[in-house]
Every structure is written in structure tokens, then in C-alpha cells.
Write a protein that holds these residues in place. Structure first.
Motif, short mmCIF file in Angstrom:
data_model
loop_
_atom_site.label_atom_id
_atom_site.label_comp_id
_atom_site.label_asym_id
_atom_site.label_seq_id
_atom_site.Cartn_x
_atom_site.Cartn_y
_atom_site.Cartn_z
N MET A 36 3.99 10.99 5.92
CA MET A 36 5.36 11.12 5.73
C MET A 36 5.95 10.13 4.97
O MET A 36 6.84 10.35 3.92
N LYS A 37 5.58 8.84 5.32
CA LYS A 37 6.40 7.72 4.36
C LYS A 37 5.82 7.82 2.94
O LYS A 37 6.76 7.56 2.20
N VAL A 38 4.71 7.94 2.47
CA VAL A 38 4.28 8.05 1.24
C VAL A 38 4.76 9.33 0.71
O VAL A 38 5.20 9.01 -0.70
N THR A 39 4.91 10.35 1.04
CA THR A 39 5.32 11.51 0.48
C THR A 39 6.85 11.25 0.16
O THR A 39 7.38 11.82 -0.88
N VAL A 40 7.70 10.82 1.09
CA VAL A 40 9.14 10.50 0.77
C VAL A 40 9.34 9.64 -0.30
O VAL A 40 10.00 9.78 -1.26
N ILE A 41 8.44 8.60 -0.48
CA ILE A 41 8.61 7.51 -1.59
C ILE A 41 8.16 8.13 -2.90
O ILE A 41 8.73 8.29 -3.87
N ALA A 42 7.12 9.41 -2.90
CA ALA A 42 6.64 10.08 -3.93
C ALA A 42 7.58 11.00 -4.50
O ALA A 42 7.76 10.95 -5.72
N LEU A 43 8.47 11.64 -3.66
CA LEU A 43 9.41 12.45 -4.10
C LEU A 43 10.59 11.74 -4.71
O LEU A 43 10.93 12.45 -5.92
N GLY A 44 10.89 10.73 -4.45
CA GLY A 44 11.81 9.97 -5.05
C GLY A 44 11.55 9.48 -6.34
O GLY A 44 12.19 9.72 -7.61
N VAL A 45 10.18 9.00 -6.48
CA VAL A 45 9.62 8.51 -7.61
C VAL A 45 9.42 9.72 -8.89
O VAL A 45 9.84 9.65 -9.84
N ALA A 46 8.92 10.85 -8.16
CA ALA A 46 8.59 11.96 -9.16
C ALA A 46 9.96 12.40 -9.99
O ALA A 46 9.95 12.83 -11.17
N VAL A 47 10.88 12.48 -9.12
CA VAL A 47 12.27 13.18 -9.51
C VAL A 47 12.70 12.04 -10.86
O VAL A 47 13.20 12.55 -11.76
N VAL A 48 12.60 10.76 -10.48
CA VAL A 48 13.05 9.89 -11.65
C VAL A 48 12.33 9.85 -12.87
O VAL A 48 12.59 9.99 -13.94
N ILE A 49 10.92 9.88 -12.65
CA ILE A 49 10.02 10.01 -13.75
C ILE A 49 10.28 11.58 -14.51
O ILE A 49 10.33 11.52 -15.75
N GLN A 85 0.81 -1.08 -0.07
CA GLN A 85 -0.01 0.06 0.02
C GLN A 85 0.80 1.32 -0.06
O GLN A 85 0.59 2.29 -0.79
N ARG A 86 2.05 1.29 0.77
CA ARG A 86 2.77 2.34 0.98
C ARG A 86 3.49 2.56 -0.60
O ARG A 86 3.58 3.75 -0.85
N ALA A 87 4.08 1.53 -1.10
CA ALA A 87 4.91 1.65 -2.32
C ALA A 87 3.84 2.03 -3.50
O ALA A 87 4.29 2.85 -4.24
N GLY A 88 2.85 1.69 -3.43
CA GLY A 88 1.94 1.78 -4.46
C GLY A 88 1.35 3.24 -4.29
O GLY A 88 1.11 3.67 -5.61
N LEU A 89 0.87 3.72 -3.35
CA LEU A 89 0.59 5.12 -3.25
C LEU A 89 1.56 6.42 -3.73
O LEU A 89 1.42 7.16 -4.38
N GLY A 90 2.81 5.83 -2.96
CA GLY A 90 4.08 6.59 -3.47
C GLY A 90 4.19 6.37 -4.90
O GLY A 90 4.68 7.85 -5.68
N LEU A 91 4.22 5.39 -5.64
CA LEU A 91 4.66 5.44 -6.78
C LEU A 91 3.63 6.03 -7.71
O LEU A 91 3.60 6.97 -8.84
N LEU A 92 2.27 6.09 -7.39
CA LEU A 92 1.02 6.60 -7.97
C LEU A 92 1.26 8.17 -8.13
O LEU A 92 1.36 9.08 -9.24
N PHE A 93 1.25 8.72 -6.93
CA PHE A 93 1.43 10.16 -6.82
C PHE A 93 3.02 10.83 -7.49
O PHE A 93 2.90 11.78 -7.92
N GLY A 94 3.72 9.76 -7.31
CA GLY A 94 5.16 10.29 -7.74
C GLY A 94 5.10 10.23 -9.29
O GLY A 94 5.70 11.08 -10.01
N VAL A 95 4.45 9.31 -10.07
CA VAL A 95 4.39 9.22 -11.47
C VAL A 95 3.55 10.43 -11.92
O VAL A 95 3.87 11.07 -12.90
N LEU A 96 2.49 10.75 -11.22
CA LEU A 96 1.40 11.91 -11.79
C LEU A 96 2.25 13.16 -11.73
O LEU A 96 2.21 14.14 -12.53
N ALA A 97 3.00 13.44 -10.48
CA ALA A 97 3.60 14.53 -10.47
C ALA A 97 4.86 14.76 -11.33
O ALA A 97 5.13 15.69 -11.88
N GLY A 98 5.24 13.74 -11.48
CA GLY A 98 6.75 13.60 -12.33
C GLY A 98 6.24 13.93 -13.78
O GLY A 98 6.82 14.85 -14.73
N VAL A 99 5.24 13.30 -14.39
CA VAL A 99 4.77 13.60 -15.76
C VAL A 99 4.26 15.02 -15.91
O VAL A 99 4.56 15.64 -16.77
#
Length: 299
Positions: free
Chosen positions: A167-180, A108-122
Motif C-alpha cells: 500500500m505504501k509503495v503504491t500510494v507513492i508511485a501514484l503521486g509520482v506517475a501523475v507528475v511524470i 527503500q519505500r521512496a525508491g520503489l515508489g519513484l521507480l514504479f511511478g516513473v515507469l508508469a508515467g512515461v
């Protein structure tokens, strides 16, 4: 004689022109001879046809070496448990339900972070890649963030957001967003300008330009970024689940470290590896389906 000379003079430049025109054909013929073996068949220069499930060869080989080293006594079980002990521990964790509950929280944590990060990165990549103002405002900031590891942001994120799930989901999303962002932005800015000029000459609207030029041109880079983003989500998960977490694979592994349970730690690592391998395979399959018009060495 005088009638023949003009014909000869005019014939000489034509002959020279034919010689110059025919000259480049010689290297091509030499290349064909070089690329052809003694049997008369053309030599293959590509990696060959892909074999289904062949990517499992490396992990299987690692497990076999691990099993052989454990069985021969080269590995101290107090430092690194053998495959048999790890498999037995995994069965016990599954029977008790401990593994499933921790895996569900981590997914759940990884999925939410990935989803928000991909949307923000795109969104950020499109804003910076299609607008000079967006590029000037966003690109420098995101390049700076790329140089800052997510672990360094943890104290600030805890101060702002506390120690909960946000906090946990936000940290994951930030890392994902930059890569995307990095990969998608590179693909957008790497689109050939001639396609842009062609769209302008055809009087395409902004929406038509994005749909027919921008999206096809950016998709290869986006999928490269998505594969890296999936890995980034798992790496971020390992970090955040060791900060005041009460559930998750990282928490389970951290607790096992306190009691020197190397078999439980390896079970967690294996689960991380399986999820990473499967998610990468799913992204690869989606990439091949969406970009079926491309012919690459991976096909």
C-alpha cells in the motif's frame, strides 16, 4: 531631357526600395547603442556565471538565523530546539543505530515508489501523446487523478491493499506517475508539427521517429517532471509512514510527537531536506549531461 525622365522615374522606386530595406537597420543600431555601456562594453542581460555549491547559501543562512534566535533566547526550546540540541540528538540516534535503520526503510519505500511511478508515467505519457485513442482513454482519467490528493486515496488503498508495504509503495508511485505523466505528455504534445512533417517526408519508420524526434523533444519536460517526482516521492513517504508503520523516518517523527521530542522531529525534517536537496542536485546533474546540447540561463 526626355531621355533623363525615364531614368529618374526608374531610379525613384529603386531609391524607395533601398530606403525601405535599410529602414529596419535603424532600430537594431539603437538597440546596440542601448545595450552598450559608456565604456564601450556590451551589457550582460543574463543572470551571470553559475557558482558551484552556491545553492547551499539559502539553507546555511536559515541555519544561521535559527542558531542566532536560539542563542539569543527568542526561541523556546520546548517548542523548537536549538541547532546544538538537534545535532546532539542526531549523534545519539546514529550511535544507537535508530536513525540508520529508519532511513534505510524510508529510502527503500521512496525508491520503489519513484521507480514504479516513473515507469508508469512515461508509458502512459507516450501512449497518450503519440496516439489519439490513447489520449482519449488516458488523459481525462489522469487529469482527474491529478486533482485528487494522495491523502484522500489512503482509505481506499488500505481497503484494497491492507496496511503493509504494498500500500505504501503504491500510494507513492501514484503521486509520482501523475507528475511524470503531466510534464512528459506536455512536452510530447508541444513538439513542433514541422518536425513531424519532416520525419514523414524523410520516410522515417515509427522507431526512427521516436528515437530522433520524440525522445529529444520530450526529454526537457521529462526532467522537469522527474525533479517534481522526486519531491512527490518524499511527500508521499511522509504521509504513508504515519499509517500503521513500525519503521521509517515518518514513524520516528510521529512517535517523537507523542512524547513532545521536538529535537527528534527536527532531525527527521533535516534528513528529509538533505535527501530532497541531494536527489534534486543529482537530477540536475543528469539533466545537464543528457541535455548538453541546450544553452539555457541555468548554464
Amino acid at each position: 531631357m526626355t531621355d533623363i525622365l525615364p531614368q529618374v522615374r526608374t531610379a525613384e522606386p529603386a531609391a524607395e526600395a533601398r530606403t525601405r530595406t535599410a529602414a529596419p537597420a535603424a532600430p537594431a543600431s539603437r538597440e546596440r547603442r542601448t545595450a552598450t555601456s559608456a565604456t564601450g562594453t556590451r551589457r550582460r542581460l543574463g543572470p551571470g556565471r553559475a557558482i558551484p555549491f552556491a545553492r547551499l547559501t539559502g539553507p546555511v543562512l536559515v541555519v544561521l538565523v535559527w542558531w542566532a534566535a536560539s542563542a539569543s533566547g527568542y526561541l523556546d526550546p520546548r517548542i523548537l530546539s536549538g541547532p546544538g540540541d538537534v545535532a546532539s540528538t542526531a549523534v545519539d540516534l546514529i550511535r544507537s543505530g535508530r536513525l540508520q535503520s529508519n532511513v534505510a526503510v524510508s529510502l527503500q519505500r521512496a525508491g520503489l515508489g519513484l521507480l514504479f511511478g516513473v515507469l508508469a508515467g512515461v508509458v502512459l505519457a507516450v501512449a497518450a501523446g503519440l496516439s489519439r485513442i490513447g489520449e482519449y482513454l488516458l488523459d481525462g482519467t489522469l487529469q482527474v487523478k491529478r486533482a485528487i490528493p494522495s491523502l484522500a486515496l489512503l482509505p481506499l488503498m488500505i481497503l484494497w491493499l491492507g496496511i503493509g508495504e504494498q500500500m505504501k509503495v503504491t500510494v507513492i508511485a501514484l503521486g509520482v506517475a501523475v507528475v511524470i505523466y503531466i510534464n512528459t505528455y506536455a512536452s510530447l504534445t508541444g513538439i513542433d508539427r514541422r518536425f513531424v512533417e519532416l520525419g514523414e517526408s524523410l520516410d522515417l519508420s515509427r522507431l526512427q521517429f521516436i528515437r530522433k524526434v520524440v525522445v529529444p523533444g520530450a526529454l526537457p519536460g521529462f526532467f522537469v517532471g522527474l525533479r517534481l517526482a522526486v519531491t512527490a516521492s518524499w511527500l508521499g513517504l511522509v504521509v504513508v509512514e504515519q499509517v500503521n508503520a513500525t519503521k521509517g523516518l515518518g514513524y520516528m517523527m510521529f512517535q517523537a510527537q507523542l512524547y513532545a521530542q521536538s529535537d527528534v522531529i527536527i532531525v527527521g525534517l533535516v534528513v528529509y531536506g538533505i535527501f530532497g536537496f541531494v536527489s534534486d542536485a543529482l537530477v540536475r546533474a543528469a539533466e545537464r549531461r543528457v541535455l548538453s546540447w541546450r544553452r539555457t540561463l541555468a548554464d
